[in-house]
Motif scaffolding. Structure first.
Motif, PDB file in Angstrom:
ATOM      1  N   GLY A 187     -17.151  40.090  53.634  1.00 40.79           N
ATOM      2  CA  GLY A 187     -16.249  38.949  53.614  1.00 40.79           C
ATOM      3  C   GLY A 187     -14.930  39.197  52.903  1.00 40.79           C
ATOM      4  O   GLY A 187     -14.143  38.265  52.723  1.00 40.79           O
ATOM      5  N   TYR A 188     -14.648  40.431  52.517  1.00 44.38           N
ATOM      6  CA  TYR A 188     -13.433  40.740  51.761  1.00 44.38           C
ATOM      7  C   TYR A 188     -12.597  41.774  52.513  1.00 44.38           C
ATOM      8  O   TYR A 188     -13.070  42.430  53.429  1.00 44.38           O
ATOM      9  CB  TYR A 188     -13.786  41.274  50.369  1.00 44.38           C
ATOM     10  CG  TYR A 188     -14.450  40.209  49.536  1.00 44.38           C
ATOM     11  CD1 TYR A 188     -13.708  39.394  48.692  1.00 44.38           C
ATOM     12  CD2 TYR A 188     -15.824  39.997  49.629  1.00 44.38           C
ATOM     13  CE1 TYR A 188     -14.317  38.386  47.960  1.00 44.38           C
ATOM     14  CE2 TYR A 188     -16.439  38.989  48.903  1.00 44.38           C
ATOM     15  CZ  TYR A 188     -15.677  38.190  48.062  1.00 44.38           C
ATOM     16  OH  TYR A 188     -16.275  37.181  47.364  1.00 44.38           O
ATOM     17  N   ARG A 192       3.906  38.323  58.116  1.00 42.14           N
ATOM     18  CA  ARG A 192       2.919  39.098  58.896  1.00 42.14           C
ATOM     19  C   ARG A 192       1.814  39.624  57.977  1.00 42.14           C
ATOM     20  O   ARG A 192       0.639  39.607  58.352  1.00 42.14           O
ATOM     21  CB  ARG A 192       3.630  40.256  59.608  1.00 42.14           C
ATOM     22  CG  ARG A 192       2.707  41.170  60.365  1.00 42.14           C
ATOM     23  CD  ARG A 192       2.495  40.746  61.789  1.00 42.14           C
ATOM     24  NE  ARG A 192       1.843  41.813  62.513  1.00 42.14           N
ATOM     25  CZ  ARG A 192       0.576  41.790  62.904  1.00 42.14           C
ATOM     26  NH1 ARG A 192      -0.168  40.740  62.667  1.00 42.14           N
ATOM     27  NH2 ARG A 192       0.051  42.808  63.550  1.00 42.14           N
ATOM     28  N   VAL A 193       2.178  40.098  56.768  1.00 39.90           N
ATOM     29  CA  VAL A 193       1.160  40.541  55.804  1.00 39.90           C
ATOM     30  C   VAL A 193       0.197  39.403  55.517  1.00 39.90           C
ATOM     31  O   VAL A 193      -1.018  39.584  55.530  1.00 39.90           O
ATOM     32  CB  VAL A 193       1.813  41.054  54.493  1.00 39.90           C
ATOM     33  CG1 VAL A 193       0.776  41.232  53.396  1.00 39.90           C
ATOM     34  CG2 VAL A 193       2.559  42.357  54.732  1.00 39.90           C
ATOM     35  N   GLN A 194       0.738  38.201  55.264  1.00 39.63           N
ATOM     36  CA  GLN A 194      -0.117  37.046  54.974  1.00 39.63           C
ATOM     37  C   GLN A 194      -1.062  36.780  56.140  1.00 39.63           C
ATOM     38  O   GLN A 194      -2.253  36.552  55.946  1.00 39.63           O
ATOM     39  CB  GLN A 194       0.723  35.800  54.702  1.00 39.63           C
ATOM     40  CG  GLN A 194      -0.122  34.543  54.740  1.00 39.63           C
ATOM     41  CD  GLN A 194       0.101  33.632  53.578  1.00 39.63           C
ATOM     42  OE1 GLN A 194       0.868  33.925  52.676  1.00 39.63           O
ATOM     43  NE2 GLN A 194      -0.581  32.529  53.599  1.00 39.63           N
ATOM     44  N   SER A 195      -0.543  36.816  57.352  1.00 34.50           N
ATOM     45  CA  SER A 195      -1.370  36.561  58.532  1.00 34.50           C
ATOM     46  C   SER A 195      -2.518  37.567  58.641  1.00 34.50           C
ATOM     47  O   SER A 195      -3.657  37.202  58.967  1.00 34.50           O
ATOM     48  CB  SER A 195      -0.496  36.623  59.789  1.00 34.50           C
ATOM     49  OG  SER A 195      -1.263  36.426  60.942  1.00 34.50           O
ATOM     50  N   ILE A 196      -2.231  38.827  58.340  1.00 36.07           N
ATOM     51  CA  ILE A 196      -3.269  39.862  58.399  1.00 36.07           C
ATOM     52  C   ILE A 196      -4.288  39.662  57.280  1.00 36.07           C
ATOM     53  O   ILE A 196      -5.499  39.713  57.510  1.00 36.07           O
ATOM     54  CB  ILE A 196      -2.634  41.266  58.318  1.00 36.07           C
ATOM     55  CG1 ILE A 196      -1.837  41.547  59.598  1.00 36.07           C
ATOM     56  CG2 ILE A 196      -3.696  42.341  58.084  1.00 36.07           C
ATOM     57  CD1 ILE A 196      -0.938  42.765  59.516  1.00 36.07           C
ATOM     58  N   LEU A 197      -3.804  39.421  56.053  1.00 40.92           N
ATOM     59  CA  LEU A 197      -4.711  39.338  54.904  1.00 40.92           C
ATOM     60  C   LEU A 197      -5.542  38.058  54.873  1.00 40.92           C
ATOM     61  O   LEU A 197      -6.556  38.017  54.197  1.00 40.92           O
ATOM     62  CB  LEU A 197      -3.929  39.499  53.598  1.00 40.92           C
ATOM     63  CG  LEU A 197      -3.259  40.861  53.397  1.00 40.92           C
ATOM     64  CD1 LEU A 197      -2.558  40.901  52.050  1.00 40.92           C
ATOM     65  CD2 LEU A 197      -4.263  42.000  53.532  1.00 40.92           C
ATOM     66  N   GLU A 198      -5.131  37.036  55.608  1.00 38.08           N
ATOM     67  CA  GLU A 198      -5.948  35.817  55.643  1.00 38.08           C
ATOM     68  C   GLU A 198      -6.989  35.855  56.761  1.00 38.08           C
ATOM     69  O   GLU A 198      -7.840  34.977  56.860  1.00 38.08           O
ATOM     70  CB  GLU A 198      -5.061  34.579  55.749  1.00 38.08           C
ATOM     71  CG  GLU A 198      -4.331  34.423  57.047  1.00 38.08           C
ATOM     72  CD  GLU A 198      -3.316  33.285  57.041  1.00 38.08           C
ATOM     73  OE1 GLU A 198      -3.017  32.729  55.960  1.00 38.08           O
ATOM     74  OE2 GLU A 198      -2.813  32.958  58.128  1.00 38.08           O
ATOM     75  N   ASN A 214      -4.976  29.644  56.348  1.00 37.80           N
ATOM     76  CA  ASN A 214      -5.447  29.143  55.051  1.00 37.80           C
ATOM     77  C   ASN A 214      -5.148  30.078  53.886  1.00 37.80           C
ATOM     78  O   ASN A 214      -5.575  29.825  52.764  1.00 37.80           O
ATOM     79  CB  ASN A 214      -6.949  28.861  55.107  1.00 37.80           C
ATOM     80  CG  ASN A 214      -7.274  27.745  56.081  1.00 37.80           C
ATOM     81  OD1 ASN A 214      -6.631  26.713  56.075  1.00 37.80           O
ATOM     82  ND2 ASN A 214      -8.254  27.986  56.935  1.00 37.80           N
ATOM     83  N   GLY A 215      -4.460  31.179  54.142  1.00 38.76           N
ATOM     84  CA  GLY A 215      -4.076  32.085  53.066  1.00 38.76           C
ATOM     85  C   GLY A 215      -5.200  33.005  52.625  1.00 38.76           C
ATOM     86  O   GLY A 215      -6.227  33.155  53.289  1.00 38.76           O
ATOM     87  N   TYR A 216      -4.989  33.601  51.470  1.00 38.86           N
ATOM     88  CA  TYR A 216      -5.963  34.541  50.914  1.00 38.86           C
ATOM     89  C   TYR A 216      -5.874  34.472  49.400  1.00 38.86           C
ATOM     90  O   TYR A 216      -4.914  33.950  48.838  1.00 38.86           O
ATOM     91  CB  TYR A 216      -5.708  35.968  51.404  1.00 38.86           C
ATOM     92  CG  TYR A 216      -4.376  36.537  50.989  1.00 38.86           C
ATOM     93  CD1 TYR A 216      -4.226  37.216  49.769  1.00 38.86           C
ATOM     94  CD2 TYR A 216      -3.252  36.388  51.794  1.00 38.86           C
ATOM     95  CE1 TYR A 216      -2.997  37.729  49.378  1.00 38.86           C
ATOM     96  CE2 TYR A 216      -2.021  36.904  51.411  1.00 38.86           C
ATOM     97  CZ  TYR A 216      -1.897  37.572  50.210  1.00 38.86           C
ATOM     98  OH  TYR A 216      -0.693  38.078  49.826  1.00 38.86           O
TER      99      TYR A 216
END
Length: 194
Positions: free
Chosen positions: A26-27, A130-136, A176-178
């Motif tokens: 899950g991480y 884009r980083v946020q989209s990938i990491l969430e 929803n972020g990360y």
């Protein structure tokens, strides 16, 4: 061994319980490539020609081996393929840690490398979005995603990351972020479960 506490937002997590948490999946493990001190990144950098860029040192190869071996020893499930930036040092780090056939090269991560150079505020915002989209984005159930890429500049994105350092991220799902759970250096990771 020193004891570290990681703030996960909801609770504090000790160094000993972080591997237990990761064993459930899950991480996302966002890791900077291992130590690269051989050569320099040339103005005519060619991703298919390692002689035009910085490459892993022998210590870097050992760090990459330790990284993969530690995750396997602790039975931490990894979603494959793992993602790597196109640079030789990131691809080699991922291949040593997880095997050549378990690596997917994603050209987007060159943009993160470029954050340390001259990018406009608009370009920076686009890259970080884009980083946020990938990491969430959550990994497949019961697994952890791995990205082998680059450090960020100070106060931008995930910030500076040491050679083979890892930022443990809990994705909250698309839109929803990360949450950053922990920053772990390779020396700490090597001592997990020892």
């Amino acid at each position: 061994m020193s004891q570290h506490d990681y703030n996960t937002g909801d609770f504090f997590l000790s160094e000993r319980s972080l591997p237990q948490l990761l064993s459930q999946g899950g991480y996302t493990l966002y890791s900077r490539h291992a130590e690269a001190t051989i050569g320099v990144d040339q103005p005519n950098l060619d991703f298919t020609n390692c002689q035009t860029q910085r490459n892993l040192s022998e210590n870097g190869r050992n760090q990459a081996h330790t990284y993969g071996e530690t995750l396997r020893r602790l039975n931490i499930p990894i979603m494959t393929p793992v993602v790597a930036s196109p640079f030789c040092r990131t691809r080699e780090t991922a291949a040593i840690a997880f095997g050549e056939g378990s690596v997917y090269v994603d050209p987007f991560w060159v943009d993160v490398y470029n954050l340390s150079f001259n990018v406009t505020p608009a370009q920076q915002q686009t890259i970080l979005h884009r980083v946020q989209s990938i990491l969430e984005t959550q990994p497949q159930p019961g697994t952890n995603g791995v990205i082998i890429a680059h450090s960020f500049p100070a106060n931008i994105g995930l910030g500076p990351i040491p050679d083979m350092g890892t930022v443990v991220i809990r994705p909250r799902g698309q839109g929803n972020g990360y949450e950053v759970v922990a920053h772990v250096e390779i020396e700490e990771m090597a001592n997990w479960g020892v």
